[in-house]
Design a protein around this motif. Structure first.
Motif, mmCIF file in Angstrom:
data_model
loop_
_atom_site.group_PDB
_atom_site.id
_atom_site.type_symbol
_atom_site.label_atom_id
_atom_site.label_comp_id
_atom_site.label_asym_id
_atom_site.label_seq_id
_atom_site.Cartn_x
_atom_site.Cartn_y
_atom_site.Cartn_z
ATOM 1 N N THR A 66 0.821 -1.209 0.000
ATOM 2 C CA THR A 66 0.000 0.000 0.000
ATOM 3 C C THR A 66 0.857 1.262 0.000
ATOM 4 N N TYR A 106 -0.665 2.934 5.302
ATOM 5 C CA TYR A 106 -2.038 2.437 5.223
ATOM 6 C C TYR A 106 -2.115 0.941 5.545
ATOM 7 N N THR A 149 -3.836 -4.622 -2.332
ATOM 8 C CA THR A 149 -3.254 -3.305 -2.554
ATOM 9 C C THR A 149 -4.360 -2.269 -2.575
ATOM 10 N N ASP A 150 -3.976 -1.004 -2.506
ATOM 11 C CA ASP A 150 -5.006 0.016 -2.335
ATOM 12 C C ASP A 150 -5.605 0.526 -3.646
ATOM 13 N N ASN A 159 -9.660 -2.535 1.983
ATOM 14 C CA ASN A 159 -10.166 -1.790 3.133
ATOM 15 C C ASN A 159 -10.243 -2.782 4.291
#
Length: 129
Positions: A8, A12, A66-67, A93
């Motif tokens: 990330t 995060y 991953t974001d 999330n």
């Protein structure tokens, strides 16, 4: 057990792991995270990402979370993927991570569906409920 590696932006992933540990009241095994700083070159971090992946993958495969798809962390994650063995999902999330941790003993196909759905279903207009 399928391992989980978060890649990330910044801290995060670390925050997600800490919050998952809080919710579950323990640190789940085979869970690691790598945070990329703005100045990091993803290609320079590939060997580190490969080593971190090896720490969570013990033969049953791994899921890389991953974001933002298309951003540097996701581009690094893409270089690690091997269909059927090392899979990846973008948009991580906390609900997605918790769902992934709950379903990683049920096979990669089930894990991918449950993690994706957990992330999506965790987004709720609270006044509609």
């Amino acid at each position: 057990m399928i391992g989980i590696l978060l890649i990330t932006h910044g801290s995060y992933g670390e925050a997600l792991v800490q919050n998952a540990c809080h919710v579950l009241d323990k640190r789940p095994p085979l869970l690691n995270q790598l945070g990329l700083a703005a100045q990091d070159d993803p290609l320079d971090l590939l060997p580190l990402a490969q080593r971190m992946l090896a720490l969570v993958e013990e033969g049953d495969g791994a899921l890389v979370l991953t974001d933002i798809f298309g951003a540097s962390p996701a581009n690094l994650a893409l270089k690690l993927l091997e269909p059927g063995r090392i899979e990846g999902i973008a948009g991580v999330n906390l609900p997605m991570l918790l769902r992934a941790l709950s379903y990683r003993d049920r096979g990669m196909e089930t894990l991918l569906i449950r993690a994706r759905d957990g992330g999506r279903d965790g987004v709720i207009n609270m006044l509609d409920h």
